[in-house]
Design an enzyme around this catalytic site. Structure first.
Site, PDB file in Angstrom:
ATOM      1  N   GLY A 259      20.494  -3.908  21.372  1.00 50.23           N
ATOM      2  CA  GLY A 259      20.943  -5.012  20.311  1.00 50.23           C
ATOM      3  C   GLY A 259      22.111  -5.596  20.675  1.00 50.23           C
TER       4      GLY A 259
ATOM      5  N   TRP B 132      11.091  -1.982   7.836  1.00 55.44           N
ATOM      6  CA  TRP B 132      10.461  -1.264   6.630  1.00 55.44           C
ATOM      7  C   TRP B 132      11.000   0.354   6.528  1.00 55.44           C
ATOM      8  CZ3 TRP B 132       8.462   2.404   9.610  1.00 55.44           C
ATOM      9  CH2 TRP B 132       7.823   2.477  10.951  1.00 55.44           C
TER      10      TRP B 132
ATOM     11  N   LYS C   2      23.221  -2.358  25.992  1.00 55.80           N
ATOM     12  CA  LYS C   2      21.938  -2.630  26.567  1.00 55.80           C
ATOM     13  C   LYS C   2      20.943  -3.493  25.712  1.00 55.80           C
ATOM     14  CE  LYS C   2      21.800   1.550  28.649  1.00 55.80           C
ATOM     15  NZ  LYS C   2      21.518   2.754  29.539  1.00 55.80           N
TER      16      LYS C   2
ATOM     17  N   SER D 224      12.200  -4.178  16.220  1.00 53.37           N
ATOM     18  CA  SER D 224      12.000  -3.735  17.502  1.00 53.37           C
ATOM     19  C   SER D 224      12.602  -4.569  18.681  1.00 53.37           C
ATOM     20  CB  SER D 224      10.479  -3.886  17.846  1.00 53.37           C
ATOM     21  OG  SER D 224       9.913  -5.036  17.970  1.00 53.37           O
TER      22      SER D 224
ATOM     23  N   LYS E 266      14.223 -12.177   4.359  1.00 54.13           N
ATOM     24  CA  LYS E 266      12.621 -11.801   4.606  1.00 54.13           C
ATOM     25  C   LYS E 266      12.671 -10.172   4.991  1.00 54.13           C
ATOM     26  CE  LYS E 266       8.876 -11.461   7.106  1.00 54.13           C
ATOM     27  NZ  LYS E 266       8.357 -10.205   7.678  1.00 54.13           N
ATOM     28  N   PRO E 267      12.213  -9.429   3.873  1.00 52.67           N
ATOM     29  CA  PRO E 267      11.874  -8.372   4.225  1.00 52.67           C
ATOM     30  C   PRO E 267      10.360  -8.049   4.905  1.00 52.67           C
ATOM     31  CG  PRO E 267      11.363  -8.766   2.004  1.00 52.67           C
ATOM     32  CD  PRO E 267      11.786  -9.998   2.655  1.00 52.67           C
ATOM     33  N   SER E 268      10.245  -6.746   5.472  1.00 46.54           N
ATOM     34  CA  SER E 268       9.066  -6.576   6.212  1.00 46.54           C
ATOM     35  C   SER E 268       7.993  -6.789   5.294  1.00 46.54           C
ATOM     36  CB  SER E 268       9.159  -5.044   6.696  1.00 46.54           C
ATOM     37  OG  SER E 268       7.852  -4.674   6.912  1.00 46.54           O
ATOM     38  N   GLU E 269       6.841  -7.172   5.639  1.00 41.11           N
ATOM     39  CA  GLU E 269       5.542  -7.239   4.900  1.00 41.11           C
ATOM     40  C   GLU E 269       5.055  -5.669   4.369  1.00 41.11           C
ATOM     41  OE1 GLU E 269       4.112  -7.700   9.271  1.00 41.11           O
ATOM     42  OE2 GLU E 269       5.954  -8.067   8.157  1.00 41.11           O
TER      43      GLU E 269
ATOM     44  N   ILE F 216       0.746  -1.093  -0.073  1.00 36.47           N
ATOM     45  CA  ILE F 216       0.049   0.074  -0.125  1.00 36.47           C
ATOM     46  C   ILE F 216       1.023   1.009  -0.025  1.00 36.47           C
ATOM     47  CG2 ILE F 216      -1.969   1.311   1.270  1.00 36.47           C
ATOM     48  CD1 ILE F 216      -2.817  -1.583   0.227  1.00 36.47           C
TER      49      ILE F 216
ATOM     50  N   GLU G 252      10.071   3.659  22.834  1.00 33.80           N
ATOM     51  CA  GLU G 252      10.340   4.078  21.464  1.00 33.80           C
ATOM     52  C   GLU G 252       8.931   4.345  20.796  1.00 33.80           C
ATOM     53  OE1 GLU G 252      13.483   2.738  18.021  1.00 33.80           O
ATOM     54  OE2 GLU G 252      12.190   1.223  18.833  1.00 33.80           O
TER      55      GLU G 252
ATOM     56  N   GLU H  64      19.828  -5.701  15.831  1.00 34.61           N
ATOM     57  CA  GLU H  64      20.017  -4.120  15.700  1.00 34.61           C
ATOM     58  C   GLU H  64      18.573  -3.748  16.139  1.00 34.61           C
ATOM     59  OE1 GLU H  64      19.448  -0.770  15.349  1.00 34.61           O
ATOM     60  OE2 GLU H  64      19.635  -0.873  13.076  1.00 34.61           O
TER      61      GLU H  64
END
Length: 508
Positions: free
Chosen positions: A473, A167, A470, A244, A191-194, A40, A400, A265
């Site tokens: 990552g 993304w 911390k 995340s 595997k990329p973000s959807e 989208i 975050e 990361e």
């Protein structure tokens, strides 16, 4: 301020809907279930591409292909110079395709064309740098106090790497994994973000042309279930994840069950610290870029502006004035200075945090929601938002957000600044603005962050390591340390003397 849509933007968005396929073992495939999902455009809300929704069967096929390529395929016999040649050829192809790769990313996530084009134009440099690393990586000869023995080390590839990417900068953050992993001799399942799968699939069309054998790089697409299947797959030797902190912890748990290697990361709540002796115009620009660049959707965003109390009021007034002048508009328009939030889910999350900050008692200084311009109603826009009166114990200062929200927090002196800055579960980055060189060095030592910028912000480079402390990552990406993270060190012992004595016959 707002900007209009350019004719070039209209041309790009006039493309016909296309259905893409995944890359597995050098073949372009639909999902084994034949299911698809849509990409989208966050500016128009229009679906513009269809992408396969991978199944566990597809994940198995991709991992098996990567395993064969690593253990018995042509890639397993490639010399470092041959791997380097493939990376250099990929770099040359990227130089030719950077505009198209930028176009696709803007359609996927609403990031500004001028920022994305700079990122895609820089991808080739990653390839060239790590091509050099492929040819220059070496072990050590070790001096040991044992007679008639030679010891040396060699660095070998880990095996099959699952690269799970986010993304916000889908190709740049993929290349932080892809280039060192390939240079070291590994194979990959990406595997990329959807939210942003298409740019990775368009990129994948270049691998065969660059000379990589089938199965060396595979791409599977889908939601978090596909990433979870990869993270727990027994055929995956390392997971390289950007995203995340919460999902990163789940990845680490899945990998721990079989002691797979991980590099993570993750998130941040980075402090951007402005002292009273700072170059104020430079600090203003740095604080604005640190949080409103990329619509605040970066792990290293300087989302906490710590400003010395003696200049807080005047600095806040100037900051608000500058923030209100940021031109919001079509990401494809060169005049736009801030684009959309990348997807509806993230847009709703950012709006919830704005309401949370208000409920916590923070003072809204500017922004606070979608822009009023009717021409922007269809897009996922949120105005640059600044909150004053923020305490470091508020959720808005501790969690975050990943959006264009800045918290202004006062401090009294160096000790107070360090205390507030380090009072967080994150440790990804920090900024320091001062003209006192002694203070700059003191602060860089005391701040618990993987990257500290002095009188600048949001700078990264393929040659220097990036990563967090911390809960931000594990491991480092980019630079020499990155390629080491994709290797195992083997210690080799050779007896050059009379040979081993019989341990059960001391008189022999």
């Amino acid at each position: 301020m707002t900007s209009a849509t350019s004719p070039a933007a209209v041309d790009i968005r006039a493309r016909e809907m296309r259905t893409y396929r995944m890359l597995v073992d050098g073949q372009w495939r639909a999902s084994s279930s034949e299911e698809v999902f849509e990409s989208i455009d966050p500016y128009t809300g229009r679906a513009w591409a269809r992408v396969p929704a991978a199944t566990e069967h597809d994940v198995d096929a991709a991992v098996d292909a990567a395993r064969r390529a690593f253990e018995s395929g042509p890639w397993s016999r490639f010399l470092p110079a041959q791997r380097a040649r493939c990376l250099r050829t990929l770099g040359q192809l990227l130089e030719q395709q950077s505009q198209e790769l930028a176009n696709v990313q803007v359609l996927e996530n609403g990031k500004l064309m001028r920022e994305v084009l700079g990122q895609t134009a820089g991808l080739a440099a990653h390839c060239y740098y790590f091509a050099g690393m492929a040819e220059s990586m070496h072990g050590d000869t070790v001096s040991i106090s044992v007679p008639d023995m030679v010891n040396y080390t060699v660095r070998e590839p880990i095996g099959v790497v699952a690269a799970v990417t986010p993304w916000n900068s889908p190709l740049s953050l993929l290349f932080w994994k892809l280039c060192p992993a390939l240079a070291a001799g590994n194979t990959l399942v990406v595997k990329p973000s959807e939210v942003t799968p298409v740019s990775t699939l368009v990129l994948a069309e270049l691998f065969e042309r660059a000379g990589f054998p089938p199965g060396v790089v595979n791409v599977v697409t889908g939601d978090g279930r596909v990433g979870a299947a990869l993270a727990s797959h027994p055929g995956v030797d390392k997971i390289a994840f950007t995203g995340s902190t919460e999902v990163g912890k789940a990845v680490a748990h899945a990998a721990a069950d079989r002691l797979a290697r991980v590099s993570l990361e993750l998130g941040g709540k980075s402090p951007n610290i402005v002292f009273e002796d700072a170059d104020v115009p430079g600090a203003l620009s740095g604080v604005l870029a640190g949080i409103f660049g990329a619509t605040g959707q970066t792990c290293l965003a300087g989302s906490r502006a710590l400003v010395q109390a003696s200049i807080l009021d005047s600095f806040a007034r100037a900051l608000v004035e500058r923030a209100r002048a940021i031109r919001i508009g079509d990401p494809l328009d060169a005049a736009s200075e801030m684009g959309t939030v990348s997807c509806r889910m993230q847009y709703d999350k950012v709006l919830r945090y704005i309401e949370l900050a208000r409920s916590e008692g923070a003072t809204l200084l500017c922004g606070g929601g979608p822009p009023p311009d009717p021409a922007l109603r269809q897009g996922l826009f949120i105005e640059p938002t600044i909150f004053g009166g923020v305490r470091n114990d508020m959720r808005i200062a501790r969690e975050e957000v990943f959006g264009p929200i800045l918290c202004l927090i006062p401090f009294q002196d160096e000790d107070d600044a360090v205390r507030i800055a380090n009072d967080t579960r994150f440790g990804l980055a920090a900024g320091v603005w001062t003209q006192d060189i002694k203070r700059a060095h003191r602060m860089t030592r005391r701040l618990r962050a993987g990257t500290v910028w002095v009188n600048t912000y949001r700078r990264t480079n393929y040659a220097t390591p990036f990563g967090g402390m911390k809960e931000s990552g594990l491991g480092r990406e980019n630079g020499l340390e990155a390629i080491y993270d994709y290797t195992e060190t083997k210690s080799v012992w050779i007896d050059t003397g009379a040979g081993i004595k019989d341990p059960f016959n001391p008189r022999a």
